[in-house]
Design a protein around this motif. Sequence first.
Motif, PDB file in Angstrom:
ATOM      1  N   GLU A  37      57.918   5.242 -41.129  1.00 13.87           N
ATOM      2  CA  GLU A  37      58.260   5.079 -39.721  1.00 13.87           C
ATOM      3  C   GLU A  37      57.027   5.355 -38.874  1.00 13.87           C
ATOM      4  O   GLU A  37      56.247   6.257 -39.173  1.00 13.87           O
ATOM      5  N   CYS A  38      56.874   4.604 -37.815  1.00 10.42           N
ATOM      6  CA  CYS A  38      55.750   4.753 -36.896  1.00 10.42           C
ATOM      7  C   CYS A  38      55.793   6.142 -36.248  1.00 10.42           C
ATOM      8  O   CYS A  38      56.842   6.568 -35.757  1.00 10.42           O
ATOM      9  N   VAL A  39      54.652   6.836 -36.242  1.00 18.36           N
ATOM     10  CA  VAL A  39      54.598   8.171 -35.647  1.00 18.36           C
ATOM     11  C   VAL A  39      54.712   8.126 -34.129  1.00 18.36           C
ATOM     12  O   VAL A  39      55.009   9.143 -33.509  1.00 18.36           O
ATOM     13  N   CYS A  59      53.051   1.367 -36.483  1.00 22.85           N
ATOM     14  CA  CYS A  59      53.297  -0.073 -36.551  1.00 22.85           C
ATOM     15  C   CYS A  59      52.109  -0.778 -35.886  1.00 22.85           C
ATOM     16  O   CYS A  59      51.277  -0.136 -35.232  1.00 22.85           O
ATOM     17  N   ILE A  60      52.022  -2.062 -36.031  1.00 20.29           N
ATOM     18  CA  ILE A  60      50.866  -2.799 -35.519  1.00 20.29           C
ATOM     19  C   ILE A  60      50.735  -2.662 -34.010  1.00 20.29           C
ATOM     20  O   ILE A  60      49.641  -2.415 -33.491  1.00 20.29           O
ATOM     21  N   LEU A  65      47.737  -0.202 -29.351  1.00 21.79           N
ATOM     22  CA  LEU A  65      47.704   0.653 -28.158  1.00 21.79           C
ATOM     23  C   LEU A  65      46.859   1.899 -28.397  1.00 21.79           C
ATOM     24  O   LEU A  65      46.072   2.311 -27.547  1.00 21.79           O
ATOM     25  N   HIS A  66      47.007   2.495 -29.560  1.00 22.75           N
ATOM     26  CA  HIS A  66      46.252   3.694 -29.915  1.00 22.75           C
ATOM     27  C   HIS A  66      44.748   3.409 -29.885  1.00 22.75           C
ATOM     28  O   HIS A  66      43.967   4.200 -29.349  1.00 22.75           O
ATOM     29  N   HIS A  72      38.719   2.927 -25.137  1.00 26.90           N
ATOM     30  CA  HIS A  72      38.519   2.470 -23.760  1.00 26.90           C
ATOM     31  C   HIS A  72      38.709   3.593 -22.758  1.00 26.90           C
ATOM     32  O   HIS A  72      39.162   3.372 -21.653  1.00 26.90           O
ATOM     33  N   ARG A  73      38.377   4.790 -23.157  1.00 24.91           N
ATOM     34  CA  ARG A  73      38.488   5.937 -22.237  1.00 24.91           C
ATOM     35  C   ARG A  73      37.296   6.014 -21.344  1.00 24.91           C
ATOM     36  O   ARG A  73      36.237   5.667 -21.536  1.00 24.91           O
TER      37      ARG A  73
END
Length: 73
Positions: A37-39, A59-60, A65-66, A72-73
């Motif tokens: 399962e996606c964390v 998940c992809i 997003l991660h 991009h910070r």
Amino acid sequence: MNFSNAALDLASVREQQERDALIADAIAALEQPGKTECVDCGHAIPKARLTAAPFAVRCIECQKLHEQEKYHR
């Protein structure tokens, strides 16, 4: 801007240290089993993703997003 050789050497050392840390993190991730399962969102990680990346913990969509947030910070 003019940098001295010492400043350039220090920058080069720090850059190599950062690169080494990223490589060590990647190796550690490869050695860990993935999740089912996606964390981030909790949805199931598709079997195709786990086959391609058995160490995956997201998940992809959440992984995209991660990475966007991380780089991009």
